[in-house]
Design a protein around this motif. Structure first.
Motif, PDB file in Angstrom:
ATOM      1  N   GLU A 159       0.060   1.391  52.886  1.00  0.00           N
ATOM      2  CA  GLU A 159      -0.050   1.071  51.458  1.00  0.00           C
ATOM      3  C   GLU A 159       0.812   2.012  50.640  1.00  0.00           C
ATOM      4  O   GLU A 159       1.052   3.166  51.033  1.00  0.00           O
ATOM      5  CB  GLU A 159      -1.510   1.145  50.987  1.00  0.00           C
ATOM      6  N   ASP A 161       1.316   2.674  46.212  1.00  0.00           N
ATOM      7  CA  ASP A 161       1.037   2.328  44.811  1.00  0.00           C
ATOM      8  C   ASP A 161       2.195   2.831  43.966  1.00  0.00           C
ATOM      9  O   ASP A 161       2.535   4.017  43.992  1.00  0.00           O
ATOM     10  CB  ASP A 161      -0.271   2.980  44.368  1.00  0.00           C
ATOM     11  N   ASN A 162       2.817   1.925  43.193  1.00  0.00           N
ATOM     12  CA  ASN A 162       3.977   2.339  42.394  1.00  0.00           C
ATOM     13  C   ASN A 162       3.582   3.045  41.100  1.00  0.00           C
ATOM     14  O   ASN A 162       4.451   3.483  40.336  1.00  0.00           O
ATOM     15  CB  ASN A 162       4.892   1.152  42.099  1.00  0.00           C
ATOM     16  N   THR A 167       0.444  -2.617  43.717  1.00  0.00           N
ATOM     17  CA  THR A 167       0.089  -1.977  44.979  1.00  0.00           C
ATOM     18  C   THR A 167       0.645  -2.821  46.128  1.00  0.00           C
ATOM     19  O   THR A 167       0.353  -4.013  46.227  1.00  0.00           O
ATOM     20  CB  THR A 167      -1.437  -1.860  45.136  1.00  0.00           C
TER      21      THR A 167
END
Length: 596
Positions: A159, A161-162, A167
């Protein structure tokens, strides 16, 4: 067999011999080494638009090393690099570099920054309202969200998350053989609709050093697009240069429903495979600034509104080109023309069924050497009805030799009279001179097809027969220099002059078997032809001595079975051959000519 048909066979055999000699003595030149400049960021390439720069994902990796996730399957071992979320380290458990038991296993993929880097990666291209920092790139630091190692039935999920409402996830799965499944997902928790397009990429740095570079084998880019197969070598990809002025790749193919692309070696392959029915854009290009070859699958743009998510799945084949495995993937996963990743050649309509039968036979025998002999028996059995008529005709032709010689003496230089009397003789004796040519002409494409099978299929790689013959895809390991396998060292290396001189047991048996087989055929009336045919077995013996021992074994088996068939048919039809009388008679004639 009249002189016209004999000339046809002679021309065919000599042409075949010339081709063999030429490509063994003068193989195609090795690709010239390229001057690799210092690696540059794609953004530094003048005039390159962002949409093309980011998608290839081939920037040099950041100096910071991130943890890796192990890949551990019954047939593969390697790691996933959390930096970029790429598969860049992969080896094949079942295959070793040489036949030595302690030899290193074959390494297929290698990380960037190492020699001959070769890896697969995935990402997203930003659409309107997004920039490259908003989507995961080649240096993105992914976090391990699920799983501790990738194995069959044990997926791994990454994963990222920016920090701006998006996400991203990347789920890796793998089966018992060589197929990976990579699902790319994005969850939009922001307040605006976003547009972004997924892609997958296989990148290879430089021309591989272990390139076979042989004219009958394809190595390089391979692509299937809606039923059309495209094969371009690394030299051909030179024309697909990334344009620094326009910033566009040179080869783009729109695939409507079914396709795949990547790089193939002689025995191994790494290819991206979008799901069946999924349209995509296939891209192939060469980036000269970094000496990098790339194949890329660009999938359609996804529109993701607030609170929505999107996911797309692609497959990656990375492993050995095993016929049974690739065939099963083609059938079970609907991968169009996947079996053609094996280079079957021009005679594919013969090569495919010949290998299928060989594979089936080997399933019972479990020894490729004996399987080749059994396959040869089966081929000769299929051709027996044709051979029967042919050998009867040849036996009759042999009995007509005295009358044919008498006609030739009477006609002298009168070609028209000679041909007329010969035709009359054939009609009277009810002989078809062309019938003896058919088995020989049919044998030529079968020979090339079997050679192709032995040369390109991985089932023959390191396949033992018995004793010193531990690799049927390699030349005969015996020679006079090691007393035909009795001494503990190898034969002269293939390609050296000594390899053509100090030949092994199998080439010698080939020459002897061909000599005896040809002695059953009527001798040419022309002295020049007779001389060429007399020398042909021994010339072929030395020329084929450096070829794969499995191929030489086939030819020996073919000669022996042909001799036995022909001898039996001639005896059964009342044309009993005096084989040793012919040999002794020929020796006496040579001795008498020498005395004169």
């Amino acid at each position: 067999m009249d002189d016209q048909n004999r000339n046809l066979i002679l021309a065919t055999a000599l042409s075949f011999l010339v081709i063999l000699v030429w490509f063994v003595a003068f193989p195609p030149p090795e690709p010239a080494p390229r001057e690799v400049s210092e690696a540059v960021q794609p953004a530094d390439i003048p005039g390159a638009p962002a949409a093309d720069v980011g998608a290839p994902g081939d920037e040099p990796a950041a100096a910071m090393a991130l943890p890796r996730v192990d890949i551990d399957t019954p047939r593969l071992v390697g790691t996933i690099n959390l930096q970029g979320g790429r598969i860049d380290e992969l080896s094949l458990r079942d295959y070793r570099e040489t036949i030595d038991a302690d030899s290193d296993i074959v390494q297929l993929l290698r990380p960037e920054g190492t020699a001959e880097a070769f890896y697969a990666m995935w990402g997203w291209r930003p659409g309107s309202g997004l920039d490259w920092d908003a989507v995961p790139g080649p240096n993105t630091a992914w976090e391990l969200a699920e799983g501790d190692r990738l194995a069959p039935g044990r997926p791994v999920v990454l994963e990222w998350d920016n920090g701006a409402g998006l996400t991203f996830s990347r789920r890796f799965e793998v089966d018992e053989n060589f197929m990976f499944s990579i699902s790319q997902g994005v969850q939009n928790s922001g307040g605006a609709t976003v547009r972004l397009a997924p892609y997958g990429l296989v990148s290879r740095h430089g021309v591989p050093s272990n390139l076979e570079n042989f004219f009958i084998l394809h190595e390089g880019m391979i692509k299937a697009a809606d039923g059309t197969l495209t094969e371009d070598g690394y030299g051909d990809m030179d024309s697909y240069r990334f344009s620094e002025r326009e910033g566009t790749p040179a080869l783009v193919t729109e695939v409507r429903e079914n396709g795949w692309l990547g790089f193939t070696d002689k025995y191994w392959m790494t290819t991206l495979i979008p799901q069946s029915g999924q349209p995509f854009t296939a891209v192939a290009r060469y980036v000269p600034a970094r000496d990098v070859f790339q194949t890329r699958a660009d999938l359609p743009t996804e529109v993701v509104g607030p609170g929505e998510s999107a996911q797309v799945t692609t497959m990656l084949f990375a492993g050995a080109k095993e016929w049974s495995v690739i065939r099963a993937y083609e059938a079970d996963l609907g991968i169009d023309r996947f079996i053609d990743a094996i280079d079957w050649g021009w005679f594919f309509f013969l090569t495919k069924p010949i290998f299928a039968v060989l594979y089936w036979v080997n399933g019972f025998i479990d020894n490729m050497g004996w399987s080749i002999i059994v396959l040869t028996l089966m081929i000769k059995a299929v051709l027996l009805p044709l051979a029967w008529k042919s050998y009867v005709s040849m036996a009759k032709m042999k009995e007509l030799q005295p009358e044919m010689m008498a006609i030739k003496e009477r006609a002298g230089d009168d070609k028209q009279k000679l041909q007329k009397e010969m035709i009359e003789l054939y009609k009277t004796k009810k002989v078809n001179p062309a019938a003896g040519c058919l088995p020989i002409l049919l044998q030529i494409p079968i020979f090339f097809s079997l050679y192709k099978v032995i040369f390109v299929t991985i089932d023959l790689r390191h396949a033992p027969w018995f004793g010193p013959f531990k690799d049927l895809s390699a030349p005969d390991p015996t020679s006079l220099m090691n007393l035909f396998g009795l001494l503990p060292w190898g034969a002269p290396p293939p390609g050296s002059i000594l390899a053509y001189v100090f030949i092994g047991i199998l080439p010698i048996l080939l020459g002897v078997s061909m000599f005896f087989q040809m002695k059953l055929n009527p001798a040419p009336t022309d002295k020049m032809q007779a001389t060429i045919f007399a020398w042909m077995p021994w010339v072929f013996m030395f020329v084929l001595g450096v070829f794969a021992s499995g191929l030489v074994l086939y030819w020996i088996a073919n000669n022996v079975i042909t001799f036995a068939q022909q001898y039996f048919i001639m005896w059964r039809t009342g044309h009993r051959p005096d084989l040793f009388g012919n040999i002794l008679g020929g020796m006496r004639r040579k001795k008498g000519n020498a005395a004169k």
